[in-house]
Design a protein around this motif. Structure first.
Motif, PDB file in Angstrom:
ATOM      1  N   ASN A  69      -0.929  -6.090   3.878  1.00 31.86           N
ATOM      2  CA  ASN A  69      -1.935  -5.926   2.831  1.00 31.86           C
ATOM      3  C   ASN A  69      -1.419  -6.444   1.495  1.00 31.86           C
ATOM      4  N   TYR A  70      -2.349  -6.804   0.637  1.00 37.00           N
ATOM      5  CA  TYR A  70      -1.953  -7.169  -0.718  1.00 37.00           C
ATOM      6  C   TYR A  70      -1.451  -5.915  -1.450  1.00 37.00           C
ATOM      7  N   PRO A  71      -0.544  -6.080  -2.409  1.00 36.30           N
ATOM      8  CA  PRO A  71       0.000  -4.918  -3.126  1.00 36.30           C
ATOM      9  C   PRO A  71      -1.081  -4.108  -3.820  1.00 36.30           C
ATOM     10  N   GLY A  72      -0.779  -2.819  -4.020  1.00 36.86           N
ATOM     11  CA  GLY A  72      -1.763  -1.891  -4.579  1.00 36.86           C
ATOM     12  C   GLY A  72      -1.868  -1.965  -6.081  1.00 36.86           C
ATOM     13  N   TYR A  73      -2.182  -3.151  -6.589  1.00 37.71           N
ATOM     14  CA  TYR A  73      -2.389  -3.344  -8.026  1.00 37.71           C
ATOM     15  C   TYR A  73      -3.522  -2.446  -8.501  1.00 37.71           C
ATOM     16  N   TYR A  98      -0.817  -0.623  -9.426  1.00 36.01           N
ATOM     17  CA  TYR A  98       0.388   0.176  -9.188  1.00 36.01           C
ATOM     18  C   TYR A  98       0.388   1.490  -9.977  1.00 36.01           C
ATOM     19  N   PRO A  99      -0.647   2.303  -9.842  1.00 38.93           N
ATOM     20  CA  PRO A  99      -0.739   3.513 -10.685  1.00 38.93           C
ATOM     21  C   PRO A  99       0.394   4.507 -10.461  1.00 38.93           C
ATOM     22  N   GLN A 100       0.821   4.691  -9.197  1.00 45.03           N
ATOM     23  CA  GLN A 100       1.893   5.668  -8.938  1.00 45.03           C
ATOM     24  C   GLN A 100       3.204   5.243  -9.592  1.00 45.03           C
ATOM     25  N   LEU A 101       3.519   3.957  -9.517  1.00 43.55           N
ATOM     26  CA  LEU A 101       4.760   3.475 -10.113  1.00 43.55           C
ATOM     27  C   LEU A 101       4.706   3.577 -11.634  1.00 43.55           C
ATOM     28  N   LYS A 102       3.582   3.241 -12.226  1.00 48.54           N
ATOM     29  CA  LYS A 102       3.462   3.343 -13.685  1.00 48.54           C
ATOM     30  C   LYS A 102       3.606   4.797 -14.142  1.00 48.54           C
ATOM     31  N   GLU A 103       3.031   5.713 -13.391  1.00 47.67           N
ATOM     32  CA  GLU A 103       3.172   7.131 -13.732  1.00 47.67           C
ATOM     33  C   GLU A 103       4.629   7.580 -13.591  1.00 47.67           C
ATOM     34  N   ALA A 143       8.322  -2.671  -2.959  1.00 45.90           N
ATOM     35  CA  ALA A 143       8.946  -2.326  -4.240  1.00 45.90           C
ATOM     36  C   ALA A 143       8.157  -1.236  -4.947  1.00 45.90           C
ATOM     37  N   ALA A 144       6.842  -1.344  -4.945  1.00 44.37           N
ATOM     38  CA  ALA A 144       5.998  -0.362  -5.622  1.00 44.37           C
ATOM     39  C   ALA A 144       6.147   1.023  -5.004  1.00 44.37           C
ATOM     40  N   ARG A 145       6.365   1.083  -3.700  1.00 40.71           N
ATOM     41  CA  ARG A 145       6.505   2.378  -3.027  1.00 40.71           C
ATOM     42  C   ARG A 145       7.899   2.975  -3.202  1.00 40.71           C
ATOM     43  N   LEU A 146       8.920   2.139  -3.210  1.00 44.33           N
ATOM     44  CA  LEU A 146      10.295   2.643  -3.226  1.00 44.33           C
ATOM     45  C   LEU A 146      10.810   2.938  -4.625  1.00 44.33           C
ATOM     46  N   ALA A 153      11.587   2.229   5.999  1.00 50.39           N
ATOM     47  CA  ALA A 153      10.764   1.869   7.159  1.00 50.39           C
ATOM     48  C   ALA A 153       9.297   2.237   6.950  1.00 50.39           C
ATOM     49  N   ASP A 154       9.065   3.266   6.137  1.00 48.09           N
ATOM     50  CA  ASP A 154       7.690   3.687   5.879  1.00 48.09           C
ATOM     51  C   ASP A 154       6.900   2.642   5.094  1.00 48.09           C
ATOM     52  N   THR A 155       7.587   1.665   4.521  1.00 43.85           N
ATOM     53  CA  THR A 155       6.873   0.609   3.797  1.00 43.85           C
ATOM     54  C   THR A 155       6.423  -0.514   4.726  1.00 43.85           C
ATOM     55  N   TYR A 156       6.763  -0.402   6.000  1.00 42.34           N
ATOM     56  CA  TYR A 156       6.452  -1.463   6.973  1.00 42.34           C
ATOM     57  C   TYR A 156       4.957  -1.763   7.039  1.00 42.34           C
TER      58      TYR A 156
END
Length: 333
Positions: free
Chosen positions: A22-26, A28-33, A225-228, A14-17
């Motif tokens: 917004n456009y995705p956070g390209y 995606y630094p957190q996911l790559k890390e 997807a990037a957040r989860l 739900a926190d991704t709501y």
């Protein structure tokens, strides 16, 4: 078979709501890390070496468009993941397949691959674990192939869609540190259970980064997807639990077989190739007894006598149905 990490709760989802509008956070630094941390300490990967896309199949499609020209030759084994090879054909590639032999339980021979390789091959495509057999190629064998491919100026694409089911130390991501011709493609759909989020990625050697930058990737993933995805990557305990239970169920399945034969396979990988010497349509026979499998006719190198079977989370019902299948095979002798 066991879904995804329990750390992704409905509240976390739900926190991704607030990321919908917004456009995705390209980029995606957190996911790559999180991916780099997941591959460590076996592989030391920098975030700049990680490229994200809408599942591993989308990553493979983009690589095909980047790397292949009409007439390029691709070396692979058969059977292998059909969709990857089919897209290569659509790009005009010529596929040279090394058949895996039924009388050898479809065992992959690195000697045969090395023997077939020559400088005319633009790409070698290998899925590890192999789909549909579920067998794992040791990293030492892949490193041997990478060295010889490098001498032939051939790229080696290793598809690890099922790679999270094998030991992390066997991932070819480590080869990207010392071999400029190795590209590893992975997904969060299989072992990490996030198929609905469509998250895949490639790990490339640092010298290959400028070429990957030619691919459009700004909108490759949704913000959700990037957040989860990092939650799944951090919970290595869940994956170990899954592998242990898969191995238990798969062992029971393989030991129960009396008529059907199984390919060479590794117990923590939740797929296996089953086959019979009888001239029957095995997929239809299994379906008759309420078992859904993958039709062998959908793979190159095998046919109606073969199926790819998935290992479920609970095994008892499958074992009863498989017993009925084998009893019918015996009755028809």
């Amino acid at each position: 078979p066991f879904g995804f990490t329990p750390t992704i709760t409905k509240e976390v989802y739900a926190d991704t709501y607030d990321g919908i509008s917004n456009y995705p956070g390209y980029p995606y630094p957190q996911l790559k890390e999180a991916i780099c941390a997941y591959l460590a300490p076996e592989a030391t990967i920098e975030p700049e070496q990680v490229y994200l896309n809408n599942g591993s199949m989308a990553m493979l499609i983009n690589l095909n468009r980047l790397l292949l020209n009409p007439g390029d030759k691709v070396l692979c084994v058969a059977p292998t993941f059909t969709s990857a090879v089919s897209d290569m054909v659509a790009m005009g590639a010529e596929i040279e397949s090394i058949p895996l032999e039924e009388n050898q339980q479809f065992q992959i021979s690195m000697d045969a691959i090395v023997h077939a390789l020559n400088p005319s091959h633009a790409i070698i495509y290998i899925d590890n674990p192999n789909n549909p057999t579920g067998q794992v190629i040791p990293l030492s064998e892949l490193e041997r192939l990478a060295k010889i491919a490098e001498e032939n100026n051939t790229l080696l694409i290793i598809d690890e869609a099922y790679g999270d089911f094998m030991e992390r130390s066997n991932s070819a991501a480590v080869l990207t540190q010392n071999h400029s011709n190795v590209i590893v493609v992975k997904t969060l759909s299989k072992g990490l259970g996030l198929a609905g989020l469509r998250t895949g990625y490639a790990v490339v050697p640092k010298p290959f980064v400028p070429y990957m930058d030619k691919l459009p990737a700004e909108m490759a993933l949704t913000e959700a997807a990037a957040r989860l995805a990092p939650y799944a990557l951090k919970d290595k305990g869940f994956l170990e639990m899954s592998k242990n239970k898969i191995a238990e169920n798969k062992n029971r399945l393989l030991k129960s077989l009396k008529v059907l034969k199984a390919s060479k396979t590794d117990n923590t990988v939740p797929i296996v190739l089953l086959y019979t010497e009888k001239d029957i349509h095995l997929y239809e026979l299994l379906l008759k007894h309420g078992i859904i499998a993958e039709n062998g006719e959908d793979f190159n190198g095998i046919g109606k006598r073969h199926v790819r079977l998935r290992v479920p989370a609970t095994i008892d019902d499958l074992l009863k149905r498989m017993e009925s299948v084998e009893n019918e095979l015996l009755a028809n002798e």
